[in-house]
Scaffold this motif. Sequence first.
Motif, mmCIF file in Angstrom:
data_model
loop_
_atom_site.group_PDB
_atom_site.id
_atom_site.type_symbol
_atom_site.label_atom_id
_atom_site.label_comp_id
_atom_site.label_asym_id
_atom_site.label_seq_id
_atom_site.Cartn_x
_atom_site.Cartn_y
_atom_site.Cartn_z
ATOM 1 N N GLY A 19 0.743 -1.043 -0.028
ATOM 2 C CA GLY A 19 0.017 0.223 -0.051
ATOM 3 C C GLY A 19 0.727 1.155 0.035
ATOM 4 O O GLY A 19 0.520 2.218 -0.810
ATOM 5 N N LEU A 20 1.927 1.156 0.781
ATOM 6 C CA LEU A 20 2.750 2.453 0.747
ATOM 7 C C LEU A 20 3.477 2.680 -0.616
ATOM 8 O O LEU A 20 3.513 3.533 -0.956
ATOM 9 C CB LEU A 20 3.798 2.113 2.041
ATOM 10 C CG LEU A 20 3.433 2.161 3.135
ATOM 11 C CD1 LEU A 20 4.401 1.936 4.408
ATOM 12 C CD2 LEU A 20 2.711 3.669 3.482
ATOM 13 N N ARG A 23 1.098 4.215 -3.378
ATOM 14 C CA ARG A 23 0.662 5.338 -3.219
ATOM 15 C C ARG A 23 1.686 6.133 -4.094
ATOM 16 O O ARG A 23 1.307 7.364 -4.404
ATOM 17 C CB ARG A 23 0.992 6.060 -1.880
ATOM 18 C CG ARG A 23 0.008 5.348 -0.708
ATOM 19 C CD ARG A 23 0.013 5.979 0.605
ATOM 20 N NE ARG A 23 -0.649 5.215 1.600
ATOM 21 C CZ ARG A 23 -0.614 5.407 2.802
ATOM 22 N NH1 ARG A 23 0.305 6.323 3.361
ATOM 23 N NH2 ARG A 23 -1.257 4.676 3.653
ATOM 24 N N ASN A 24 2.725 5.779 -4.612
ATOM 25 C CA ASN A 24 3.664 6.772 -5.415
ATOM 26 C C ASN A 24 3.243 6.436 -7.032
ATOM 27 O O ASN A 24 3.755 7.334 -7.810
ATOM 28 C CB ASN A 24 5.144 6.040 -5.338
ATOM 29 C CG ASN A 24 5.768 6.401 -3.860
ATOM 30 O OD1 ASN A 24 5.619 7.412 -3.359
ATOM 31 N ND2 ASN A 24 6.336 5.384 -3.351
ATOM 32 N N CYS A 50 -4.207 0.561 0.207
ATOM 33 C CA CYS A 50 -4.190 1.693 -0.844
ATOM 34 C C CYS A 50 -5.168 2.919 -0.403
ATOM 35 O O CYS A 50 -5.036 3.915 -1.071
ATOM 36 C CB CYS A 50 -4.332 1.222 -1.857
ATOM 37 S SG CYS A 50 -3.025 -0.117 -2.448
ATOM 38 N N TRP A 51 -6.143 2.781 0.317
ATOM 39 C CA TRP A 51 -7.159 3.769 0.253
ATOM 40 C C TRP A 51 -7.489 4.501 1.477
ATOM 41 O O TRP A 51 -8.642 5.143 2.015
ATOM 42 C CB TRP A 51 -8.592 2.975 -0.211
ATOM 43 C CG TRP A 51 -8.247 2.229 -1.167
ATOM 44 C CD1 TRP A 51 -8.215 0.952 -1.542
ATOM 45 C CD2 TRP A 51 -7.885 2.837 -2.642
ATOM 46 N NE1 TRP A 51 -8.042 0.597 -2.784
ATOM 47 C CE2 TRP A 51 -7.841 1.810 -3.559
ATOM 48 C CE3 TRP A 51 -7.805 4.079 -3.165
ATOM 49 C CZ2 TRP A 51 -7.529 1.952 -4.861
ATOM 50 C CZ3 TRP A 51 -7.323 4.192 -4.407
ATOM 51 C CH2 TRP A 51 -7.373 3.175 -5.134
ATOM 52 N N GLU A 53 -5.821 6.993 2.448
ATOM 53 C CA GLU A 53 -5.775 8.537 1.860
ATOM 54 C C GLU A 53 -6.231 8.407 0.084
ATOM 55 O O GLU A 53 -5.718 7.658 -0.537
ATOM 56 C CB GLU A 53 -4.342 8.948 1.629
ATOM 57 C CG GLU A 53 -3.649 9.081 3.283
ATOM 58 C CD GLU A 53 -2.434 9.901 3.109
ATOM 59 O OE1 GLU A 53 -2.080 10.471 2.212
ATOM 60 O OE2 GLU A 53 -1.851 9.973 4.179
ATOM 61 N N SER A 79 -11.597 1.322 2.063
ATOM 62 C CA SER A 79 -10.921 1.808 2.962
ATOM 63 C C SER A 79 -11.273 1.189 4.345
ATOM 64 O O SER A 79 -10.636 1.105 5.412
ATOM 65 C CB SER A 79 -11.015 3.227 3.232
ATOM 66 O OG SER A 79 -12.367 3.657 4.033
#
Length: 319
Positions: A19-20, A23-24, A50-51, A53, A79
């Motif tokens: 997930g981190l 985000r890119n 992933c959700w 944010e 989320s």
Amino acid sequence: MEGESEFRHWDELIPDALGLIFRNLSLQEVLTVIPGVCKSWRRAVIGPYCWQEIDIEEWSNRCQPGHLDRMVEMLITRSSGSLRKLCVSGLHNDMMFSLIAENAGSLQTLRLPRSEMSDSIVDQIAGRLSAVTILDLSYCSKIGAPALEAIGKHCKLLVVLCRNMHPLDTADKLSQDDEANAIASTMPKLKRLEMAYHVISTEIVLKILSSCTLLEFLDLRGCWDVKLDDKFMKGNFPNLKVLGPFVMDYYEINDWDDCSDYSDGSEYLAWEFLAGEMGDYDDDDEIYEGMWDDEGRLEELELRFYDGIEEDAAMLIKG
């Protein structure tokens, strides 16, 4: 080391780490490319990792309301109550505001510019937004002082409020001092306040300054009736930066024409990624190669997708 594979097993990373990393990537890549790589990556995209944010503000500026509602509902559902940030523009449906509130236990940043919420719906949901510290209700023309008062009473951690308006939305207003008074009376912890193009008086601005003692930035662009003495401000509020009222910004330069900051680069359409997810990824490569630039094929895909797809997003894990 000898005997070990030269290749890294990216599919074995834990979902939190994936997930981190994801985000890119762009939202289009996360929703249309990553799920087709392998099952573990697909599960990471389907899950909450992933959700936490969600920022679809740029895309939502251009999409159709029906597509927007469907997208917001799916991503908030994914989320799973871990939502910390939500940025989306132009919501029109009270059900969407209620859905956001129901999943706002961890929500800290909420940006809903150009949305059509009413004072009554804000009053109903404000109690569930107690964790919010950053709130953007710019260009939301259907709310006023009652909504801001409800927010101030319930959102005790609020430090940033963006409440900018379009000049044409306030051109016929006699006064919006009631909005400013609601802010001054209920939001003492504000550090940043944006009120561009509000019809407010010098007196009410001074009340905000005396009530919101932590204020570091105040946007008063286009608040033409406000007259602040520079010497007074420097002597009494040395750490406060004030922008305006007289600033030559986008609105003045363009004579109040179409002043939206909508981007021309909307990256994808809701039904493009949804249609892709509902298909078999092994056979989709050729479809995606040409679908982004072929309007005729996109229209056909849209019609095929909306011809009876009702599966829950969780079902995408299968296969």
